[in-house]
Design an enzyme around this catalytic site. Structure first.
Site, mmCIF file in Angstrom:
data_model
loop_
_atom_site.group_PDB
_atom_site.id
_atom_site.type_symbol
_atom_site.label_atom_id
_atom_site.label_comp_id
_atom_site.label_asym_id
_atom_site.label_seq_id
_atom_site.Cartn_x
_atom_site.Cartn_y
_atom_site.Cartn_z
ATOM 1 N N HIS A 1 0.870 -1.182 0.000
ATOM 2 C CA HIS A 1 0.000 0.000 0.000
ATOM 3 C C HIS A 1 0.908 1.233 0.000
ATOM 4 O O HIS A 1 2.027 1.181 0.524
ATOM 5 C CB HIS A 1 -0.831 -0.044 1.290
ATOM 6 C CG HIS A 1 -1.901 0.990 1.405
ATOM 7 N ND1 HIS A 1 -1.632 2.285 1.778
ATOM 8 C CD2 HIS A 1 -3.244 0.921 1.212
ATOM 9 C CE1 HIS A 1 -2.767 2.968 1.823
ATOM 10 N NE2 HIS A 1 -3.762 2.167 1.482
ATOM 11 N N CYS B 1 -4.817 2.453 -3.658
ATOM 12 C CA CYS B 1 -3.576 2.969 -3.031
ATOM 13 C C CYS B 1 -2.422 1.999 -3.218
ATOM 14 O O CYS B 1 -1.587 1.833 -2.312
ATOM 15 C CB CYS B 1 -3.773 3.275 -1.555
ATOM 16 S SG CYS B 1 -4.922 4.601 -1.270
ATOM 17 N N GLN C 1 -4.484 -5.177 6.787
ATOM 18 C CA GLN C 1 -5.466 -6.108 6.200
ATOM 19 C C GLN C 1 -5.395 -7.496 6.813
ATOM 20 O O GLN C 1 -6.150 -8.374 6.408
ATOM 21 C CB GLN C 1 -5.255 -6.205 4.672
ATOM 22 C CG GLN C 1 -5.458 -4.895 3.934
ATOM 23 C CD GLN C 1 -6.906 -4.383 4.010
ATOM 24 O OE1 GLN C 1 -7.839 -5.124 4.351
ATOM 25 N NE2 GLN C 1 -7.088 -3.105 3.712
ATOM 26 N N ASP D 1 3.039 -4.394 8.129
ATOM 27 C CA ASP D 1 1.808 -3.619 7.950
ATOM 28 C C ASP D 1 0.654 -4.610 8.062
ATOM 29 O O ASP D 1 0.393 -5.381 7.136
ATOM 30 C CB ASP D 1 1.863 -2.941 6.574
ATOM 31 C CG ASP D 1 0.525 -2.332 6.164
ATOM 32 O OD1 ASP D 1 -0.483 -2.590 6.838
ATOM 33 O OD2 ASP D 1 0.495 -1.625 5.145
ATOM 34 N N LYS E 1 -10.446 -0.682 10.433
ATOM 35 C CA LYS E 1 -10.548 -1.879 9.594
ATOM 36 C C LYS E 1 -10.866 -3.123 10.438
ATOM 37 O O LYS E 1 -11.156 -4.176 9.895
ATOM 38 C CB LYS E 1 -9.260 -2.084 8.793
ATOM 39 C CG LYS E 1 -9.016 -0.945 7.779
ATOM 40 C CD LYS E 1 -7.885 -1.250 6.866
ATOM 41 C CE LYS E 1 -7.306 -0.036 6.175
ATOM 42 N NZ LYS E 1 -8.116 0.444 5.053
HETATM 43 N N1 PLP Z 1 -1.767 -0.687 4.572
HETATM 44 C C1 PLP Z 1 -2.697 -1.415 3.958
HETATM 45 C C2 PLP Z 1 -2.354 -2.788 3.460
HETATM 46 C C3 PLP Z 1 -3.981 -0.895 3.793
HETATM 47 O O1 PLP Z 1 -4.919 -1.609 3.179
HETATM 48 C C4 PLP Z 1 -4.272 0.392 4.286
HETATM 49 C C5 PLP Z 1 -5.595 1.007 4.076
HETATM 50 O O2 PLP Z 1 -6.303 0.679 3.159
HETATM 51 C C6 PLP Z 1 -3.258 1.105 4.928
HETATM 52 C C7 PLP Z 1 -2.023 0.534 5.064
HETATM 53 C C8 PLP Z 1 -3.499 2.454 5.487
HETATM 54 O O3 PLP Z 1 -4.381 2.395 6.549
HETATM 55 P P1 PLP Z 1 -4.942 3.733 7.221
HETATM 56 O O4 PLP Z 1 -5.446 4.582 6.089
HETATM 57 O O5 PLP Z 1 -6.008 3.255 8.126
HETATM 58 O O6 PLP Z 1 -3.796 4.367 7.926
#
Ligand code: PLP
Length: 415
Positions: A132, A373, A212, A209, A235
């Site tokens: 992401h 993203c 998900q 990270d 999430k």
């Molecule tokens: N990393 C992954 C794999 C994501 O799917 C997301 C959000 O869609 C993020 C990071 C960023 O999360 P946040 O916008 O809640 O900080």
């Protein structure tokens, strides 16, 4: 899918669960809402909504400061979430649980604090081809600032990381391997334990990270041996603006504060400030108290169902959806990893994902269209965008049938 009444083979009573989510009861354009965008943000159960409401109605006060009753109650409720998050991640100690705004801030905290202190010219940071943007851009910024090199683990056609290539990237200059536990664009579940072990053998640290992964599976940071692990509250069926960064105590203790302000200090004079202990050293200013309390309720809700049951049920749903979508002529699934979480990303020949999303919306079906993203993932698969149906434990096989019917409608309109 095998079901007895509304109870599935995985032991989840999905109809009962759906009663807990008021959002799901509505109709959109005259059709029952089918919510397939949980990877972007998950819906909230009454338990979360009520906990936030109760905080504002009954306990509302600032935390860590007041001797009065309301402040004591608010502090206890907020800090209780830290214990819940520790248990959720199987972390060793509450001091290792840092509250942040979400995954993005968790990663930025590590980049700013650990990265600025430890990354020098010529050092290398490894990320993966399916990250992401949140786990690309902060590292890219650090590498630019420090003249360090960003290296990328490639993936295969199924959307699986190629570990032999990863092995070749590791070297004594590697400082950090930062990767997604589960890809939001592809659904791939990465072999986190193995990736971490390989990094450690090369003397590098790891950041996972978990944005998900946390909504879908049991996480054990001690078994993973991750150095940093982060996820977002919204999430995991909690509110926005709150998330968790877990870090190993020895590393967090050695890192400078991320932001300065109230709560992160021990003493302040104009000459010198000394910093608070963990975890408060990293938590400057009044935090998202209501959000923290809501997150606690969300973690309770998920653990109440059982993460293993959630994973098993969603796997059934994913297999059902994969088979059903695969039968649609001209539809190509993007991301067919052997280990996959509840994401169905796809393209249909000759029809733009935005058009697919718009027609589905008219059927009451909420999917996400775009690059999610993760623009490098789209480039890799040579598609500008995909349509993504992301599933949660409140979704049903009947909703997947509705998606399939909706896609036939899309083909009628654009075919
Ligand atoms: N990393 C992954 C794999 C994501 O799917 C997301 C959000 O869609 C993020 C990071 C960023 O999360 P946040 O916008 O809640 O900080």
């Amino acid at each position: 899918m095998t079901m007895a009444g509304s109870v599935t083979a995985a032991g989840i009573d999905v109809e009962k669960i759906r009663e807990d989510f008021p959002v799901l009861k509505q109709t959109i354009h005259g059709k029952p809402l089918v919510y397939f965008d949980s990877a972007a943000t998950a819906q909230k159960p009454f338990a979360v909504i009520d906990a936030i409401r109760k905080f504002h109605e009954v306990d509302c006060a600032n935390i860590h400061r007041g001797v009065h009753e309301l402040s004591q109650r608010s502090t206890a409720a907020y800090e209780e979430t830290r214990s819940k998050a520790r248990r959720f991640l199987n972390a060793r100690n509450n001091s290792e649980i840092i509250f942040v705004r979400g995954t993005t801030e968790g990663i930025n905290l590590v980049v700013s604090s650990w990265g600025r202190r430890n990354v020098r010219e010529g050092d290398e940071i490894i990320i993966s081809a399916m990250e992401h943007h949140s786990n690309i851009v902060p590292w890219q910024m650090l590498c630019e600032e420090r003249s360090a090199k960003l290296r990328v683990i490639p993936m295969n056609d199924r959307g699986e990381l190629i570990l032999e290539e990863y092995e070749k990237l590791l070297n004594p200059r590697t400082r950090m391997v930062a990767f997604g536990h589960v890809s939001n664009a592809l659904g791939t579940i990465n072999p986190a334990r193995q990736i971490i072990q390989m990094a450690h053998r090369a003397g590098a640290l790891t950041l996972v990270d978990g944005a998900q992964a946390a909504p879908h599976m049991n996480i054990d940071v001690q078994a993973l041996d991750s150095d940093f692990y982060t996820f977002s509250g919204h999430k995991v069926f909690g509110p926005t603006g709150i998330g968790v960064l877990h870090g190993k105590m020895r590393l967090l203790n050695a890192m400078p504060p991320y932001q300065g302000g109230g709560d992160m200090i021990r003493t302040v004079t104009f000459e010198k400030t000394t910093y608070n202990d963990l975890p408060y050293k990293f938590e400057a200013g009044t935090p998202n108290i209501a959000g923290g309390i809501g997150l606690g309720a969300a973690l309770d809700y998920m653990t109440g169902i059982g993460l293993d049951k959630i994973a098993a049920y969603e796997h059934e749903l994913l297999l059902y959806g994969t088979e059903a979508l695969s039968k649609i002529p001209g539809l190509r699934l993007i991301g067919t990893a052997r280990e996959k979480a509840a994401v169905l990303s796809f393209v249909i020949d000759g029809i733009h994902p935005h058009d697919i999303g718009t027609v589905l919306d008219r059927q009451g079906i909420a999917v996400r269209t775009g690059h999610h993203c993760a623009q490098p993932v789209m480039d890799w698969f040579h598609v500008p965008a995909t349509t993504r149906a992301s599933l949660a434990f409140y979704n049903t096989a009947a909703e997947i049938d509705a998606l399939v019917a909706g896609l036939h409608k899309v083909k009628e309109v654009f075919g």
